[in-house]
Design a protein around this motif. Structure first.
Motif, PDB file in Angstrom:
ATOM      1  N   CYS A 198     -20.119  17.015 -43.729  1.00  0.00           N
ATOM      2  CA  CYS A 198     -19.299  17.261 -42.537  1.00  0.00           C
ATOM      3  C   CYS A 198     -18.183  18.239 -42.890  1.00  0.00           C
ATOM      4  CB  CYS A 198     -18.717  15.950 -41.997  1.00  0.00           C
ATOM      5  SG  CYS A 198     -17.757  15.009 -43.195  1.00  0.00           S
ATOM      6  N   SER A 199     -17.339  18.550 -41.920  1.00  0.00           N
ATOM      7  CA  SER A 199     -16.185  19.424 -42.161  1.00  0.00           C
ATOM      8  C   SER A 199     -15.075  18.628 -42.845  1.00  0.00           C
ATOM      9  CB  SER A 199     -15.676  19.988 -40.830  1.00  0.00           C
ATOM     10  OG  SER A 199     -15.167  18.932 -40.027  1.00  0.00           O
ATOM     11  N   ASN A 200     -14.031  19.321 -43.257  1.00  0.00           N
ATOM     12  CA  ASN A 200     -12.931  18.626 -43.928  1.00  0.00           C
ATOM     13  C   ASN A 200     -12.220  17.631 -43.005  1.00  0.00           C
ATOM     14  OD1 ASN A 200     -11.388  18.207 -46.329  1.00  0.00           O
ATOM     15  ND2 ASN A 200      -9.700  19.285 -45.346  1.00  0.00           N
ATOM     16  N   PRO A 201     -11.859  18.029 -41.745  1.00  0.00           N
ATOM     17  CA  PRO A 201     -11.289  17.022 -40.834  1.00  0.00           C
ATOM     18  C   PRO A 201     -12.278  15.887 -40.565  1.00  0.00           C
ATOM     19  CG  PRO A 201     -10.953  19.239 -39.954  1.00  0.00           C
ATOM     20  CD  PRO A 201     -11.877  19.374 -41.121  1.00  0.00           C
ATOM     21  N   GLY A 202     -13.591  16.215 -40.561  1.00  0.00           N
ATOM     22  CA  GLY A 202     -14.615  15.188 -40.362  1.00  0.00           C
ATOM     23  C   GLY A 202     -14.617  14.168 -41.485  1.00  0.00           C
ATOM     24  N   ALA A 203     -14.410  14.640 -42.721  1.00  0.00           N
ATOM     25  CA  ALA A 203     -14.386  13.740 -43.876  1.00  0.00           C
ATOM     26  C   ALA A 203     -13.230  12.743 -43.763  1.00  0.00           C
ATOM     27  CB  ALA A 203     -14.256  14.551 -45.163  1.00  0.00           C
ATOM     28  N   ILE A 204     -12.076  13.233 -43.296  1.00  0.00           N
ATOM     29  CA  ILE A 204     -10.913  12.339 -43.108  1.00  0.00           C
ATOM     30  C   ILE A 204     -11.229  11.287 -42.046  1.00  0.00           C
ATOM     31  CG2 ILE A 204      -8.497  12.275 -42.346  1.00  0.00           C
ATOM     32  CD1 ILE A 204      -8.341  15.238 -43.464  1.00  0.00           C
ATOM     33  N   ASN A 205     -11.800  11.747 -40.924  1.00  0.00           N
ATOM     34  CA  ASN A 205     -12.164  10.819 -39.836  1.00  0.00           C
ATOM     35  C   ASN A 205     -13.219   9.813 -40.292  1.00  0.00           C
ATOM     36  OD1 ASN A 205     -10.468  12.247 -38.190  1.00  0.00           O
ATOM     37  ND2 ASN A 205     -12.074  13.314 -37.060  1.00  0.00           N
ATOM     38  N   LEU A 206     -14.184  10.284 -41.089  1.00  0.00           N
ATOM     39  CA  LEU A 206     -15.297   9.432 -41.512  1.00  0.00           C
ATOM     40  C   LEU A 206     -14.826   8.325 -42.442  1.00  0.00           C
ATOM     41  CD1 LEU A 206     -18.366   9.046 -41.330  1.00  0.00           C
ATOM     42  CD2 LEU A 206     -18.591  10.545 -43.316  1.00  0.00           C
ATOM     43  N   ARG A 207     -13.977   8.690 -43.394  1.00  0.00           N
ATOM     44  CA  ARG A 207     -13.447   7.659 -44.312  1.00  0.00           C
ATOM     45  C   ARG A 207     -12.665   6.603 -43.538  1.00  0.00           C
ATOM     46  NH1 ARG A 207     -12.463  12.425 -47.875  1.00  0.00           N
ATOM     47  NH2 ARG A 207     -14.072  12.325 -49.492  1.00  0.00           N
ATOM     48  N   GLY A 208     -11.943   7.053 -42.505  1.00  0.00           N
ATOM     49  CA  GLY A 208     -11.191   6.105 -41.678  1.00  0.00           C
ATOM     50  C   GLY A 208     -12.106   5.237 -40.835  1.00  0.00           C
ATOM     51  N   ALA A 209     -13.110   5.863 -40.210  1.00  0.00           N
ATOM     52  CA  ALA A 209     -14.021   5.127 -39.322  1.00  0.00           C
ATOM     53  C   ALA A 209     -14.841   4.090 -40.078  1.00  0.00           C
ATOM     54  CB  ALA A 209     -14.947   6.109 -38.598  1.00  0.00           C
ATOM     55  N   LEU A 210     -15.255   4.434 -41.298  1.00  0.00           N
ATOM     56  CA  LEU A 210     -16.077   3.504 -42.094  1.00  0.00           C
ATOM     57  C   LEU A 210     -15.233   2.653 -43.037  1.00  0.00           C
ATOM     58  CD1 LEU A 210     -19.258   5.626 -42.960  1.00  0.00           C
ATOM     59  CD2 LEU A 210     -18.800   4.166 -41.006  1.00  0.00           C
ATOM     60  N   GLU A 211     -13.922   2.860 -42.984  1.00  0.00           N
ATOM     61  CA  GLU A 211     -12.985   2.074 -43.815  1.00  0.00           C
ATOM     62  C   GLU A 211     -13.413   2.076 -45.278  1.00  0.00           C
ATOM     63  OE1 GLU A 211     -13.571  -1.431 -41.544  1.00  0.00           O
ATOM     64  OE2 GLU A 211     -11.870  -1.075 -40.232  1.00  0.00           O
ATOM     65  N   ASN A 212     -13.764   3.267 -45.768  1.00  0.00           N
ATOM     66  CA  ASN A 212     -14.239   3.394 -47.148  1.00  0.00           C
ATOM     67  C   ASN A 212     -13.735   4.722 -47.727  1.00  0.00           C
ATOM     68  OD1 ASN A 212     -15.611   3.722 -49.524  1.00  0.00           O
ATOM     69  ND2 ASN A 212     -17.624   3.209 -48.700  1.00  0.00           N
ATOM     70  N   PRO A 213     -12.708   4.665 -48.591  1.00  0.00           N
ATOM     71  CA  PRO A 213     -12.149   5.904 -49.145  1.00  0.00           C
ATOM     72  C   PRO A 213     -13.067   6.579 -50.176  1.00  0.00           C
ATOM     73  CG  PRO A 213     -11.066   3.987 -50.098  1.00  0.00           C
ATOM     74  CD  PRO A 213     -11.986   3.459 -49.050  1.00  0.00           C
ATOM     75  N   ASP A 214     -14.104   5.857 -50.638  1.00  0.00           N
ATOM     76  CA  ASP A 214     -14.948   6.373 -51.728  1.00  0.00           C
ATOM     77  C   ASP A 214     -16.323   6.844 -51.261  1.00  0.00           C
ATOM     78  OD1 ASP A 214     -12.925   5.689 -53.600  1.00  0.00           O
ATOM     79  OD2 ASP A 214     -13.594   3.603 -53.520  1.00  0.00           O
ATOM     80  N   LEU A 215     -16.466   7.126 -49.975  1.00  0.00           N
ATOM     81  CA  LEU A 215     -17.761   7.586 -49.472  1.00  0.00           C
ATOM     82  C   LEU A 215     -18.183   8.885 -50.165  1.00  0.00           C
ATOM     83  CD1 LEU A 215     -17.509   7.262 -45.583  1.00  0.00           C
ATOM     84  CD2 LEU A 215     -19.044   5.996 -47.071  1.00  0.00           C
ATOM     85  N   PRO A 216     -19.477   9.007 -50.524  1.00  0.00           N
ATOM     86  CA  PRO A 216     -19.953  10.291 -51.051  1.00  0.00           C
ATOM     87  C   PRO A 216     -20.073  11.307 -49.911  1.00  0.00           C
ATOM     88  CG  PRO A 216     -21.753   8.687 -50.955  1.00  0.00           C
ATOM     89  CD  PRO A 216     -20.527   7.971 -50.504  1.00  0.00           C
ATOM     90  N   ILE A 217     -19.210  12.337 -49.926  1.00  0.00           N
ATOM     91  CA  ILE A 217     -19.170  13.321 -48.834  1.00  0.00           C
ATOM     92  C   ILE A 217     -19.203  14.733 -49.413  1.00  0.00           C
ATOM     93  CG2 ILE A 217     -17.812  14.238 -46.894  1.00  0.00           C
ATOM     94  CD1 ILE A 217     -16.546  11.490 -46.558  1.00  0.00           C
ATOM     95  N   LEU A 218     -20.067  15.568 -48.841  1.00  0.00           N
ATOM     96  CA  LEU A 218     -20.057  17.007 -49.121  1.00  0.00           C
ATOM     97  C   LEU A 218     -19.275  17.673 -47.992  1.00  0.00           C
ATOM     98  CD1 LEU A 218     -23.663  18.124 -50.165  1.00  0.00           C
ATOM     99  CD2 LEU A 218     -21.587  18.303 -51.526  1.00  0.00           C
ATOM    100  N   VAL A 219     -18.158  18.297 -48.323  1.00  0.00           N
ATOM    101  CA  VAL A 219     -17.338  18.947 -47.301  1.00  0.00           C
ATOM    102  C   VAL A 219     -17.757  20.413 -47.162  1.00  0.00           C
ATOM    103  CG1 VAL A 219     -15.000  19.674 -46.694  1.00  0.00           C
ATOM    104  CG2 VAL A 219     -15.383  17.397 -47.636  1.00  0.00           C
TER     105      VAL A 219
END
Length: 570
Positions: free
Chosen positions: A110-131
């Motif tokens: 996802c995009s960088n703002p998407g990564a911030i939203n995703l970690r918040g939505a899934l309540e998981n700061p350690d999600l594997p994300i490609l920005v």
């Protein structure tokens, strides 16, 4: 279309190694204004199966169970490598959590703002994300070397388009969509979608027209043969025409004489929904909106938008008895920048108390601003009448700005042509309509019979009329034909200005037609009508409707007609 069909997931191959999974809802979805056409919608998701496998845009939680069942029937989810998200909203969290449980190996893209939203939505700061910021690519093999194009706007600051050069498909998420449900996967006979696509643009894209233009520029050089949209039929046959239309519609907004700065933040999406309804009301009246989500906007951009605007509207949730910090900052910028001859408006939603709305209203009143509508306070989730009120408030705001501008410019006498056009005589009618809890009416004299078989008529409806949103194809209305002699009272009643949400029928004798719309019992006759289609004609929509039923209420009466002196005045 039947609205009783159960929700389902339609799976269909659309290109090499590529399938669509269309989660379909046949009935109206009740959470945002763009669903007002009530034609259902599809939440489109895509699967690319190659050396690496990617899933694009899983749907929201109302589809979680049937979507994952359909996916697992056709694909081994333990082999899923990537989940690509065009935007992240809390509604998707349930599906993504359930997907993680059965496929814990996935990496999100996802995009960088998407990564911030995703970690918040899934309540998981350690999600594997490609920005993906716009330069990176993701190679799935066999030529599917995906490119990513960030296309942010105030409503979706994380919006990201994905392009597959192998299939020449652009996964456009919110861009180019329409809320309509059907069996058609592609847009063969694409003109049938024109009204839906235009309405979708007006509701979702018009307030972000500047960002839409930027997105179109970014996408212009890609050799695209299909828009794989987030909603509705895929854009293949009408791609060139729809792209041109988006440019034209965006330019109509960005080149408008008057602009309103619409500044807001939202905690749970409710304030955003109100903002969208107000924006819809402003833009339909021919005034542009510069939509600003102050959580994601630089202070300098807020200042610039306020400076060039003729008026501004501020919306806020209430969190812990206060307005969020970004709103307080934006309010400070407004007070320091906007001269107090600019028109102001305030709205907000809240759970238990609405201190933020009161605070903003108080500060603006103390500073001497005039208000374009009464402050709107909404507890919890807005319903249909509330959204109607917001839309009408936006239209009133825009009309006040236009009147002020008109007064400032010198009035010009009507030309000979305008006087001649004004001599076209029409019967005096009142169009009345009701859909669910929403009702409206307007005085109309631009009415003409249009067909014998089936019996049909055309009626011109100004774009900024409140009733306009009830005159789309598929809608029902009643045309009440007024009677010479007693028409002046009804004419005066329906010509007077109504406040947002005000009952148009409180002081008139009215019954109910079979199609649910009000009948004015003092009319000469009435016709129950079904809208078949409509055509854009300048500042009006020309609505063609067929007559389903009707009755002459006074056999001796004569039709009231309207004589005008000019084409520019009612």
């Amino acid at each position: 279309m039947s609205t009783n069909k159960p929700r389902d997931v339609q799976v269909f191959p659309i290109a090499t190694d590529t399938k669509i999974l269309r989660s379909r809802s046949w009935s109206r979805l009740r959470f945002e204004i763009e669903y007002a056409l009530a034609k259902g919608t599809t939440a489109n998701s895509y699967l690319i199966e190659s050396d690496k496998n990617a899933l694009i845009d899983p749907p929201g939680e109302t589809f979680t169970e049937i979507y994952l069942e359909a996916l697992q029937q056709r694909f081994d989810v333990t082999k899923l490598d990537y989940v690509i998200l065009g935007h992240v909203n809390p509604n998707r969290a349930a599906t993504l959590k359930a997907l993680l449980e059965i496929a814990p190996q996935i990496t999100f893209v996802c995009s960088n703002p998407g990564a911030i939203n995703l970690r918040g939505a899934l309540e998981n700061p350690d999600l594997p994300i490609l920005v993906m910021r716009g330069e990176e690519t993701l190679d799935l093999g066999n030529g599917h070397n995906l490119q990513f194009i960030p296309t942010p706007n105030p409503r979706y600051a994380d919006h990201l388009c994905t392009y597959d050069p192998q299939t020449e498909i652009l996964y456009s998420d919110k861009l180019f969509g329409a809320h309509v449900c059907g069996d058609q996967v592609f847009d063969e006979g694409w003109e049938i979608y024109n009204e839906d696509r235009r309405y979708y643009f007006d509701c979702l894209m018009a307030p972000h027209a500047r960002q839409v233009e930027t997105a179109l520029e970014k996408l212009a050089d890609l050799p695209v043969r299909m828009y794989a949209t987030g909603h509705g039929a895929l854009v293949r046959y009408g791609l060139i025409e729809l792209t041109k239309a988006y440019r034209q519609w965006s330019q109509q907004q960005t080149s408008a004489d008057l602009t309103v700065a619409l500044i807001y933040a939202s905690a749970y999406g409710n304030t955003t929904t109100l903002a969208q309804a107000i924006a819809r009301g402003i833009t339909k009246a021919g005034v542009a909106v510069e939509s600003i989500n102050c959580e994601f906007t630089d202070p300098e951009d807020i200042r610039a938008a306020v400076e060039k605007s003729a008026g501004f509207v501020i919306g806020s949730p209430t969190l812990g008895g206060h307005a969020p910090t970004p709103v307080q900052t934006a309010l400070g910028i407004v007070l320091a920048t906007a001269t107090n001859n600019k028109l102001a408006g305030v709205f907000g939603s809240f759970g238990w108390s609405g201190e933020a709305v009161d605070l903003i209203e108080g500060k603006l009143k103390d500073a001497g601003y005039r208000f374009g509508f009464d402050t709107i306070r909404v507890k919890f989730k807005p319903n249909d009448p509330t959204l109607q009120l917001c839309e009408q408030a936006g239209t009133d705001f825009a009309q006040t700005l236009k009147k002020t501008k008109k007064v400032r410019s010198q009035s010009v006498p009507a030309t000979n042509v305008e006087q001649a056009v004004g001599r076209i005589v029409g019967s005096l009618c009142v169009l009345t309509a009701k859909q669910d809890d929403i009702s409206s009416a307007m005085l109309a004299s631009w009415v003409s019979q249009a067909s014998f078989s089936p019996p049909g008529l055309t009626i011109a409806v100004a774009k900024d009329r409140a009733v306009e949103s009830l005159t789309h194809s598929g809608n029902k209305f009643v045309l009440n034909i007024l009677k010479e002699g007693n028409h002046l009272g009804l004419m005066k009643h329906f010509l007077k200005p109504f406040g947002p949400g005000q009952d148009r029928f409180a002081d008139v004798a009215a019954g109910e037609a079979q199609n649910g719309s009000p009948i004015l019992t003092d009319a000469l006759a009435y016709l129950e009508c079904s809208v078949q289609n409509r055509m854009e004609s300048g500042d009006h929509w020309l609505v063609y409707a067929t007559v389903d039923n009707g009755k002459l209420l006074d056999t001796d009466g004569v039709t009231a007609v309207h004589h005008r002196k000019s084409a520019t005045h009612y």
